[in-house]
Write a protein that holds these residues in place. Structure first.
Motif, mmCIF file in Angstrom:
data_model
loop_
_atom_site.group_PDB
_atom_site.id
_atom_site.type_symbol
_atom_site.label_atom_id
_atom_site.label_comp_id
_atom_site.label_asym_id
_atom_site.label_seq_id
_atom_site.Cartn_x
_atom_site.Cartn_y
_atom_site.Cartn_z
ATOM 1 N N MET A 172 38.165 17.605 -9.586
ATOM 2 C CA MET A 172 37.012 18.492 -9.759
ATOM 3 C C MET A 172 37.508 19.765 -10.431
ATOM 4 O O MET A 172 38.193 20.563 -9.806
ATOM 5 C CB MET A 172 36.431 18.850 -8.404
ATOM 6 C CG MET A 172 36.007 17.627 -7.607
ATOM 7 S SD MET A 172 34.229 17.483 -7.558
ATOM 8 C CE MET A 172 33.846 18.740 -6.368
ATOM 9 N N PRO A 173 37.171 19.973 -11.696
ATOM 10 C CA PRO A 173 37.776 21.076 -12.456
ATOM 11 C C PRO A 173 37.519 22.448 -11.853
ATOM 12 O O PRO A 173 38.315 23.360 -12.017
ATOM 13 C CB PRO A 173 37.093 20.971 -13.823
ATOM 14 C CG PRO A 173 36.525 19.609 -13.891
ATOM 15 C CD PRO A 173 36.226 19.189 -12.493
ATOM 16 N N GLY A 174 36.400 22.596 -11.125
ATOM 17 C CA GLY A 174 36.045 23.926 -10.649
ATOM 18 C C GLY A 174 36.659 24.309 -9.307
ATOM 19 O O GLY A 174 36.639 25.469 -8.929
ATOM 20 N N SER A 175 37.218 23.337 -8.568
ATOM 21 C CA SER A 175 37.704 23.687 -7.226
ATOM 22 C C SER A 175 39.007 24.460 -7.299
ATOM 23 O O SER A 175 39.806 24.294 -8.213
ATOM 24 C CB SER A 175 37.892 22.446 -6.356
ATOM 25 O OG SER A 175 37.646 21.275 -7.050
ATOM 26 N N LYS A 176 39.181 25.298 -6.290
ATOM 27 C CA LYS A 176 40.427 26.062 -6.195
ATOM 28 C C LYS A 176 41.509 25.163 -5.589
ATOM 29 O O LYS A 176 41.229 24.311 -4.750
ATOM 30 C CB LYS A 176 40.219 27.272 -5.288
ATOM 31 C CG LYS A 176 39.201 28.252 -5.832
ATOM 32 C CD LYS A 176 39.875 29.372 -6.588
ATOM 33 C CE LYS A 176 38.917 30.488 -6.951
ATOM 34 N NZ LYS A 176 38.376 30.350 -8.314
ATOM 35 N N ILE A 177 42.750 25.384 -6.015
ATOM 36 C CA ILE A 177 43.834 24.513 -5.577
ATOM 37 C C ILE A 177 43.986 24.500 -4.063
ATOM 38 O O ILE A 177 44.174 23.448 -3.458
ATOM 39 C CB ILE A 177 45.164 24.960 -6.226
ATOM 40 C CG1 ILE A 177 45.091 24.827 -7.742
ATOM 41 C CG2 ILE A 177 46.330 24.156 -5.685
ATOM 42 C CD1 ILE A 177 44.817 23.447 -8.255
ATOM 43 N N TRP A 178 43.862 25.687 -3.437
ATOM 44 C CA TRP A 178 44.120 25.711 -2.004
ATOM 45 C C TRP A 178 43.105 24.932 -1.197
ATOM 46 O O TRP A 178 43.321 24.607 -0.042
ATOM 47 C CB TRP A 178 44.259 27.144 -1.482
ATOM 48 C CG TRP A 178 43.064 28.039 -1.691
ATOM 49 C CD1 TRP A 178 42.862 28.895 -2.730
ATOM 50 C CD2 TRP A 178 41.919 28.172 -0.845
ATOM 51 N NE1 TRP A 178 41.668 29.541 -2.589
ATOM 52 C CE2 TRP A 178 41.068 29.135 -1.446
ATOM 53 C CE3 TRP A 178 41.537 27.588 0.363
ATOM 54 C CZ2 TRP A 178 39.859 29.508 -0.886
ATOM 55 C CZ3 TRP A 178 40.321 27.965 0.923
ATOM 56 C CH2 TRP A 178 39.496 28.911 0.301
ATOM 57 N N GLN A 179 41.988 24.573 -1.849
ATOM 58 C CA GLN A 179 40.993 23.778 -1.133
ATOM 59 C C GLN A 179 41.310 22.280 -1.201
ATOM 60 O O GLN A 179 40.649 21.486 -0.561
ATOM 61 C CB GLN A 179 39.610 23.998 -1.759
ATOM 62 C CG GLN A 179 39.129 25.436 -1.675
ATOM 63 C CD GLN A 179 37.890 25.689 -2.501
ATOM 64 O OE1 GLN A 179 37.785 25.217 -3.628
ATOM 65 N NE2 GLN A 179 36.944 26.434 -1.939
ATOM 66 N N LEU A 180 42.289 21.889 -2.016
ATOM 67 C CA LEU A 180 42.543 20.477 -2.261
ATOM 68 C C LEU A 180 43.596 19.914 -1.320
ATOM 69 O O LEU A 180 44.474 20.622 -0.848
ATOM 70 C CB LEU A 180 43.009 20.271 -3.710
ATOM 71 C CG LEU A 180 42.088 20.776 -4.811
ATOM 72 C CD1 LEU A 180 42.696 20.483 -6.171
ATOM 73 C CD2 LEU A 180 40.718 20.140 -4.695
ATOM 74 N N SER A 181 43.507 18.604 -1.080
ATOM 75 C CA SER A 181 44.544 17.933 -0.307
ATOM 76 C C SER A 181 45.783 17.759 -1.183
ATOM 77 O O SER A 181 45.731 17.940 -2.398
ATOM 78 C CB SER A 181 44.059 16.566 0.158
ATOM 79 O OG SER A 181 44.079 15.662 -0.929
ATOM 80 N N VAL A 182 46.884 17.389 -0.535
ATOM 81 C CA VAL A 182 48.129 17.245 -1.279
ATOM 82 C C VAL A 182 48.007 16.176 -2.360
ATOM 83 O O VAL A 182 48.456 16.361 -3.496
ATOM 84 C CB VAL A 182 49.279 16.895 -0.313
ATOM 85 C CG1 VAL A 182 50.592 16.878 -1.047
ATOM 86 C CG2 VAL A 182 49.328 17.892 0.818
ATOM 87 N N GLY A 183 47.347 15.071 -2.017
ATOM 88 C CA GLY A 183 47.167 13.999 -2.990
ATOM 89 C C GLY A 183 46.372 14.472 -4.201
ATOM 90 O O GLY A 183 46.708 14.174 -5.343
#
Lengths: 512, 367, 316
Positions: free
Chosen positions: A133-144
């Motif tokens: 998802m291009p708009g999400s911030k990295i810290w919101q993402l899981s490691v995968g």
């Protein structure tokens, strides 16, 4: 058309005191997945850091698509179409996916048009079948998901030589399979993929060719089809390894540590542990499996008193501990072997004497009133160093100068000599060489024999399966299930790591 | 890219040393001073002065007379106490640059004792002044320490802001309520009674404060290297994470260290009013609290080294006064101080790295 | 001339806040790249004296502005060299810069103390804008440097948040290793931001000596450089918020002056000693810093993650 993407010829790189690479040859063809196999410290990462322009080799030549190149900076490597997904992701946490992808690139004009970038990125990741998802911030993402961002970032740059450093270390078995499917798709599109790994099985299943390094030297290159795990093991390790397999004793029945309904907040205020129950017996190794970042760190910290619980309680030897502090838990006989050896576990700029009493300095053994008796500290430190065979230039040398293995030995020596009842070991063999790994594992097994309760947090399923009496699987701050030694099964553990709860798994409600 | 280009095909690169070079660590401060003196000289030359004349004026100011030498010792006292104060805070990565304000508050509190409770046995009065000075300095150090310990509020800024507040407060007193009615409207407090004045050595202006400073240095050394608390301070300073892991109470230690730091600076203020000015007055300190930063860093935060360095820096100050008398630019002193710090900071890299000149063609040559 | 008192005070707040604003904008640039610069006070002083001397010598205040920019930039260069190239301790390097700048400015300005500036920046009314009720008087009846500061706020805001260069700058401040691996020149980026930050601080100093005061006095910045550093934290590293913060501090600075000038009309405030009024900006800085820090800690925003950390590629 050239037949090789990369050719590295007799590469040598020396660091003060070590030769990390010595005359190494390596070749990558388009359309192949080429595994770089070796133990920790074999020189895999150094070789790849040279290929990505981070280090400059002392000797040797590099050819890209047949042309001799000199890679003096990451920028050179990027321009040559080389990209690397590091084990510790090189992502800016506060940036969005799209911002991470375009930073440093000349793709946009002087003024940024993020909408355009996001659209382009969405189309682009569709092409490769990688979902981000291009708009999400990295810290919101899981490691995968973060790993996928790293891959997209490289593809977006036009990378056709893609290096991945231990990419499956942070993934569930199922996610790993997906990753390799993606990599295969990329290879079929003509890209060359290098996977750095120390896992023989994974490499056998997925790689077209396998180059083995040992002690900074080139051993051989195998074809994935024509080799087997025995040959690879022989090439990788030139000695037999034995772990105290004679696990004779059974864990005692009495619990030494009980976590009841424990809820803990993580650094971002999210619930890192959600009403978690866990019991540890005397003389038992309880393995904690799970993808990193699912609450393992918080679990270790809350037990050690380094993090406060939001709800629930902790019992040590049946006694309730609330309003705890690190100091109180140390006194209660809980020892943490932290993930970060140099920095948390040991103080780099202080010497061995000073580090040896990090938790003992308050005790009457080495102090009188307000004063520390350095004479007694010296005797004590010498005993530790001797008993655990720590290789050092002297007890007055700063511990920063010790190797990883010796650091861990010193840390274990200090912790065990305090005679704790519970040992929480977090990734205790990470980054160690074969000998040191063996030492650490055997030390843990010996402590188990001595009746200590041990919680072993590890990302290596093989290690967990080998050492643990029981394995608990964590996912998003919850225990998905606990398997006894006999029940352990990679598929089941994998499913639980991905978040499937095993209803049948016992013990969850055993002691409530 | 980390290399500095140096002509064709040559770059200077930094290479990590395997170990830490103790020899270099000791040489760096010495070289820093030498380099700063040379650099300062070139600067003076460029500005149209004669550096030799200026340096000689400075030297003769210090060593040219018994008075100059004793004045240097006089200036050593506040620098030593403030240098120790700053060093103990720095050791715990607390960037206390508020020694100046802590000194003023110590001076104010000691003056209060002297002006309003100053009659009596000198031993009692001076002990009370010492206590009051230390306590006021400690409190002034605690004000920024509390938000730092609780919320990690940047103490560099808060300690500095409090310097201005303290100086304005002291000015308020001498221009206002404490102004000596018999002082012809000068902003000065009344002169302290004899019982509130520190004994002097012989005919010099060197006072008992010197002994306070030396005792403080020794005590600080013992505390830091031989007590459990000192051990905690050193561990926290090197690695707060490890300290927390070891069960140390960091917040409490921040408060204690800042109180100790402020207390030492407060004693410096007490010594100044009781030993030198013998009354409260504006411009008590000629930036001792700031020079102390250089003293502490140049002395590598080591209490004994700080004794020597504070004498050296005092010499620089006295030399500066001598220049002022001769109509020469005394501001060169601050320039030199800053330059010395720059050179130490720059030189520190040599303790961790080795400089190598590399032939960038080396890779190709090695074919 | 009969403007409401509030408008007069706000208008002075803008003037008093302008040197803070320039310096804070500069510090935002430096800190966004990961370099903490505590030498702002020293850079402002050197900027103030250079601008002053250049104006005295040439008779043109724009020459003064150029000199201040150059001097501030050179001070920034020293800090960049020590903290970026030599990986020295940024806190101590900044302190050294302040001590050095204090001495250097006193040295350079010694023979000129008290001389009047021949070409002071004078208020220029902006035609249409100054007609806006109240706001016109507050914002558009100032000298050219004030207007320049408005432009800088916009330019820096656009630069940092809307351009490729700004994205790279922020990447360097957040995660230099990531930036480096993407081919962003970490050292060069840090040099550029620290040096341009120094230039802005120098300009802030020159505003004091060429427009606000306008003369040269030793230590005439009186802690404004430090307040600017605090303002950056208050502004969460954002140019617009730095503007607001600067005017608040400028207002408090001006308030003391107004209260004294008002005499009997200041009611109970007239009995407050001027020394206490002078303390206000410093005390306000401390209070604001405490409030903002405890608040941002809760919301987890702001500080560039790599602030204060030297970058060494082969370290990791």
């Amino acid at each position: 058309m050239t037949t090789t993407l990369v050719k590295m010829v007799s590469i040598t790189k020396r660091f003060p005191g070590v030769t990390a690479n010595s005359g190494i040859n390596f070749e990558l063809r388009p359309g192949e997945i080429h595994a770089l196999l070796g133990e920790n410290g074999a020189g895999k990462s150094t070789l790849m850091n040279i290929l990505t322009g981070l280090y400059m080799p002392d000797e040797g030549e590099i050819y890209i698509r047949g042309a001799r190149v000199k890679l003096t900076s990451p920028r050179d490597a990027i321009e040559a179409g080389i990209g690397m997904v590091h084990q510790h992701f090189r992502l800016v946490q506060t940036f969005s996916v799209a911002e991470n992808v375009i930073m440093g690139s000349g793709d946009q004009g002087f003024f940024l048009n993020m909408q355009e970038v996001e659209d382009k990125l969405a189309r682009f990741s569709g092409e490769y079948g990688i979902n981000v998802m291009p708009g999400s911030k990295i810290w919101q993402l899981s490691v995968g998901e973060q790993q996928r961002v790293e891959i997209v970032k490289m593809l977006y740059r036009g990378t056709d030589i893609m290096i991945l450093d231990e990419p499956t270390a942070v993934l569930t078995p199922q996610e790993s399979r997906e990753l390799f499917a993606t990599l295969r798709r990329m290879a079929d599109m003509g890209k060359g993929i290098i996977v750095i790994s120390h896992k023989i099985q994974e490499v056998l299943e997925n790689a077209d060719r396998i180059t083995v390094l040992r002690d900074g030297r080139y051993v051989d290159t195998f074809s994935g089809k024509d080799t087997d795990s025995r040959k690879l093991t022989m090439a990788m390790v030139d000695r037999d390894i034995s772990y105290g397999q004679n696990i004779s004793s059974k864990p005692k029945d009495d619990f030494i540590l009980c976590l009841k309904g424990l809820t803990v907040l993580g650094d971002r205020g999210q619930k890192a542990l959600k009403s978690l129950d866990l019991n540890l017996r005397k003389g038992e190794i309880l393995g904690i499996a799970g993808v990193a970042g699912n609450g393992q760190k918080e679990l270790a910290e809350v037990i050690a008193g380094l993090r406060e619980e939001a709800a629930g309680e902790i019992e040590v030897r049946g006694e309730r501990f609330t309003g705890r502090s690190a100091r109180r838990m140390i006194d209660a006989g809980i020892s943490l072997i932290p993930e970060d050896r140099l920095g948390t576990g040991l103080v780099g700029s202080l010497n061995i004497l000073e580090n040896s009493i990090l938790k003992k300095y308050r005790s009457g053994d080495i102090s009188t009133g307000w004063f520390i008796s350095w004479k007694r500290v010296r005797e004590y430190a010498h005993r530790l160093v001797e008993k655990f065979d720590v290789k050092t230039t002297g007890v007055e040398a700063p511990v920063r100068l010790l190797s990883g293995g010796n650091l861990q030995k010193l840390l274990l020596a200090r912790e065990i000599s305090n005679d704790p009842d519970v040992i929480v070991a977090v990734y205790p063999v990470r980054g160690l060489d074969v000998g040191a790994i063996e030492f650490v594992r055997n030390t843990l097994l010996r402590q188990r024999e001595n009746g200590k309760g041990i919680i072993l947090i590890s990302e290596e399923l093989e290690e967990l399966f080998m050492l643990s009496d029981r394995v608990a699987v964590m996912h998003e701050g919850e225990i998905m299930g606990i398997l006894d030694r006999e029940e352990i099964d990679l598929e089941r553990v994998g499913r639980m790591m991905a978040g499937e709860r095993e209803e049948g798994s016992h013990e969850r409600t055993a002691v409530r | 890219m980390s290399g500095l280009p140096l002509g064709r095909n040559r770059v200077i690169t930094l290479e990590k040393r395997g170990g830490f070079s103790r020899g270099v660590a000791l040489l760096v401060p010495v070289f820093s001073i030498v380099c700063a003196v040379i650099g300062g000289g070139l600067f003076l030359l460029a500005a149209g002065y004669d550096p030799v004349e200026i340096y000689l004026t400075m030297l003769s100011g210090v060593f040219g007379s018994a008075y100059g030498l004793s004045e240097t010792v006089v200036k050593t006292i506040p620098l030593l106490l403030c240098g120790l104060a700053v060093s103990v805070a720095f050791r715990m990565q607390l960037w206390n640059i508020g020694a100046e304000g802590q000194l003023y508050m110590g001076a104010v509190a000691a003056s209060w004792v002297a002006l309003f409770h100053g009659e009596g046995s000198p031993v009692v009065v001076i002990a009370l002044m010492l206590l009051a000075g230390a306590a006021a300095g400690a409190l002034w150090g605690l004000i920024p320490a509390i938000p730092r310990a609780l919320f990690k509020v940047n103490e560099t800024i808060t300690t500095l802001m409090l310097n201005y507040v303290a100086i304005l407060f002291s000015d308020y007193l001498v221009y206002g309520p404490w102004k000596d009615p018999k002082g012809m409207n000068f902003p000065l407090s009344a002169v302290f009674p004899d019982s509130a004045i520190l004994p002097h050595f012989g005919d010099t202006r060197i006072h008992l404060g010197l002994v306070f400073g030396l005792i403080a240095a020794v005590l600080l050394y013992i505390v830091l290297w031989h007590t459990k608390w000192g051990y905690e301070v050193r561990v926290i300073g090197e690695s707060p994470v490890a300290a927390r892991y070891a069960g140390m109470n960091i917040a409490r230690n921040i408060l204690l260290v800042m109180a100790l730091s402020g207390g030492l600076a407060g004693i410096a203020g007490m010594a100044e009013v009781s030993g030198i000015t013998q009354r409260l007055q504006p411009n008590l300190s000629s930036g001792y609290g700031y020079t102390a930063i250089i003293v502490a860093w140049l002395g590598r935060l080591n209490p004994f080294a700080i004794i020597g360095v504070s004498f050296l820096m005092a010499g620089l100050l006295v030399g500066g006064y001598n220049m002022q008398m001769s109509g020469l630019p005394a501001a060169i002193v601050s320039i030199l101080q800053g330059a010395i710090l720059f050179f130490i900071l720059g030189g520190d890299i040599l303790t961790k790295y080795r400089i190598r000149i590399k032939n960038t063609r080396g890779i190709e040559v090695a074919e | 001339m009969n403007d409401p008192l509030v408008v007069v005070i706000l208008s002075t707040a803008v003037i008093a806040g302008t040197p803070l604003l320039f310096a804070a904008l500069g510090e935002i640039l430096a800190e966004r790249s990961g370099v903490l610069n505590l030498g702002v006070e020293g850079m402002m002083l050197v900027g103030a004296v250079s601008g002053y001397i250049a104006t005295l010598l040439t008779g043109n205040h724009w020459a003064g502005v150029l000199a201040a920019l150059a001097a501030g930039g050179m001070m920034g260069m020293i800090h960049a060299f020590i903290s970026v190239s030599l990986r020295g301790n940024q806190v101590v390097s900044g302190l050294a810069l302040t001590i050095f700048g204090t001495g250097l400015s006193a040295f350079l300005g010694k023979s000129y103390i008290g001389q009047p500036v021949p070409d002071v920046f004078k208020p220029v009314t902006v035609p249409l804008f100054s007609q806006i009720p109240y706001l016109g008087k507050i914002f558009f009846e100032h000298d050219a440097l004030v207007y320049l500061s408005y432009i800088f706020v916009i330019v820096i805001w656009v630069l940092v948040f809307k351009t490729r260069w700004g994205l790279n700058l922020r990447a360097v401040g957040e995660n230099p290793a990531a930036a480096d691996s993407m081919g962003i020149p970490v050292y060069l980026t840090r040099y550029i931001s620290v040096v341009s930050g120094g230039m802005l601080a120098g300009l802030g100093g020159a505003y004091l000596s060429l427009a606000y005061a306008p003369t040269w006095l030793e230590n005439m910045t009186a802690g404004r450089g430090w307040i600017a550093v605090a303002l950056v934290i208050f502004a969460v590293w954002h140019p617009w918020k730095a503007l607001v913060g600067s005017y608040i501090f400028g207002g408090v600075d001006a308030l003391g002056f107004h209260i004294q000038a008002m005499g009997e009309k200041a009611l109970f405030l007239k009995d407050v000693s001027p020394f206490f009024l002078q303390m206000l900006p410093y005390i306000l800085t401390i209070i604001v810093l405490i409030l903002v820090t405890s608040e941002t800690k809760k919301r987890r925003v702001g500080t560039p993650a790599a602030l204060g950390l030297p970058y060494d590629r082969e370290e990791r």
